[in-house]
Design an enzyme around this catalytic site. Structure first.
Site, mmCIF file in Angstrom:
data_model
loop_
_atom_site.group_PDB
_atom_site.id
_atom_site.type_symbol
_atom_site.label_atom_id
_atom_site.label_comp_id
_atom_site.label_asym_id
_atom_site.label_seq_id
_atom_site.Cartn_x
_atom_site.Cartn_y
_atom_site.Cartn_z
ATOM 1 N NE ARG A 59 -2.788 0.427 3.456
ATOM 2 C CZ ARG A 59 -2.129 0.965 4.507
ATOM 3 N NH1 ARG A 59 -1.664 2.202 4.435
ATOM 4 N NH2 ARG A 59 -1.953 0.275 5.614
ATOM 5 C CE1 TYR A 112 -18.064 8.197 -15.265
ATOM 6 C CE2 TYR A 112 -16.859 8.375 -13.208
ATOM 7 C CZ TYR A 112 -17.618 7.638 -14.098
ATOM 8 O OH TYR A 112 -17.926 6.346 -13.802
ATOM 9 C CG ASP A 184 -10.405 13.555 -15.524
ATOM 10 O OD1 ASP A 184 -9.719 12.908 -16.348
ATOM 11 O OD2 ASP A 184 -11.407 13.067 -14.960
ATOM 12 C CE LYS A 209 -13.526 5.387 -18.467
ATOM 13 N NZ LYS A 209 -13.339 5.312 -17.043
#
Ligand code: PLP
Length: 410
Positions: A59, A112, A184, A209
């Site tokens: 992590r 989005y 973004d 994407k």
């Protein structure tokens, strides 16, 4: 390790992040491990103190994930990057790093759907307010700035209205007012737009994407412009915990190697399809940055080196015809997401942007009749043939419904 800045994006896509392992494999291995052993108690303590070489726990950092991070940082021209478990995790992590109770942010109104929900409905619960504006209207952005505005958050082109914000002008405005700019860049990928060149401070991606490109990973990335911006974002990601696992990191890094050829084909296909749709008798309107009819066509040419894969359009029969068309496609997949090798078609008002609510959609000009397609890399003739047969089927169905409603119509 810093990346070379003298190489072109096509070369960086293939090579950046590869040189991490002592045996120099062409492809970095997958370190599928949650934890790493320390050479000694002193070594472990040093790593926790931020000194010395090595890894602690996945992590907090993993070599496979780092390879993918180096690749995206190099492509964006940023100093470093942090891979996240999804694009939404990246957005949450960067906003949580930069904002605190009492702060305000300005955000593109047609982002989005879940981004809009996070910023407009969830963050106010934490005492962070926002103003959603049409970021293609510079004056509106200026008016929305407040003394406590700390972040201007931009999607350009916006999802799904494809309006374009002037990154340079907004960057200058934000910096004059002491705010930071987060972009973004999912719709463009670093191959078509590099927001740091226009003044952005942070770039985020949904890796899901174009960067991964094969519709088999959900992931996100935060890219920082300068090394000094990295530690607070790293600390926040460690504590929020939305990291990208090693296997997904490997897949993303592999996907990036073909990014330049995929983006070229996406753009080539989408341009042809947008032109075809614009001339089609059953189509009412088309929005695509590569069309001269796009309201920010000139700005698109200035800050983007290609127009991307996403096209939004409306059918003459409105929502009903759009639905009939989506039900009639045979090659294109009726599915959300974008940026994969396969062509996808979807209806934002009832799918990706449903969570925003009708009022926010109305304000953002996301009409009920808007259909969005993400053009894949198949043969453009096959895609056009499928869209044409679906448009004919939709027109026939709309006509027969009209006949039932108004028997006099022939
Ligand atoms: C522009 C944009 N940003 C962010 C996201 C969120 O990414 P993810 O689905 O990987 O969380 C999406 C998802 O469609 C998107 O289109």
């Amino acid at each position: 390790m810093s990346h070379r800045t003298d190489l072109s994006p096509e070369t960086l896509a293939v090579h950046a992040g590869v040189d991490k392992h002592e045996f120099l494999p062409a492809v970095p291995p997958i370190f599928q491990t949650s934890t790493f052993a320390f050479k000694s108690a002193e070594h472990g303590a040093a790593l926790f103190a931020g000194e010395g070489k090595g890894y602690i726990y996945s992590r907090m950092g993993n070599p496979t994930t780092e390879a993918a991070e180096m690749s995206v940082a190099a492509l964006e021209g940023g100093a470093k990057a942090l891979a996240c478990g999804s694009g939404m995790a990246a957005i949450h992590t960067i906003l949580a790093t930069l904002l605190r109770q009492g702060d305000h942010m300005v955000c593109s109104e047609a982002v989005y759907g879940p981004t809009c929900t996070l910023i407009g409905k969830i963050m106010p619960k934490w005492g962070i307010e926002s103003t959603m504006v049409d970021t293609s209207n510079f004056e509106a952005v200026k008016e929305a700035m407040r003394p406590n505005t700390k972040v201007v958050y931009i999607e350009t082109p916006c999802n799904p209205t494809l309006v374009i914000a002037d990154l340079e002008a907004i960057g200058n405005l934000a910096h004059d007012r002491g705010a930071l700019v987060v972009v973004d860049n999912t719709f463009m990928s670093p191959l078509l737009q590099q927001p740091f060149r226009w003044g952005a401070d942070y770039v985020i991606h949904s890796l899901t994407k174009f960067l991964n490109g094969h519709a088999d990973v959900v992931g996100g990335m935060i890219v920082v412009k300068d090394e000094a911006q990295y530690p607070p974002v790293r600390r926040m990601l460690n504590h929020l915990g939305g990291v990208l696992p090693p296997f997904e990191s490997f897949l993303v890094h592999r996907g990036i190697k073909t990014l330049s050829v995929r983006m070229a084909k996406h753009c080539q296909n989408a341009q042809k399809i947008a032109e075809h749709l614009e001339a089609h008798p059953h189509i009412e309107w088309v929005l695509y940055p590569g069309l001269k009819s796009h309201p920010q066509y000139e700005l698109a040419k200035k800050q983007m080196s290609g127009s991307g894969a996403v096209i939004s359009f409306g059918l003459k029969g409105g929502l009903e015809a759009g639905r009939a068309m989506m039900n009639a496609v045979k090659l294109c997949l009726l599915a959300v997401s974008l940026g994969g090798v396969e062509t996808l078609i979807q209806h934002p008002a009832s799918m990706t942007h449903a969570s925003m609510g009708a009022e926010a959609r109305r304000q953002a000009h996301i009409t009920d009749g808007l259909v969005r397609i993400s053009v894949g890399i198949e043969s453009v003739d096959d895609i056009i043939a499928d869209l044409d047969q679906a448009l004919e089927e939709a027109a026939a169905q709309t006509m027969s419904v009209e006949r039932e409603r108004h028997p006099a119509v022939t």
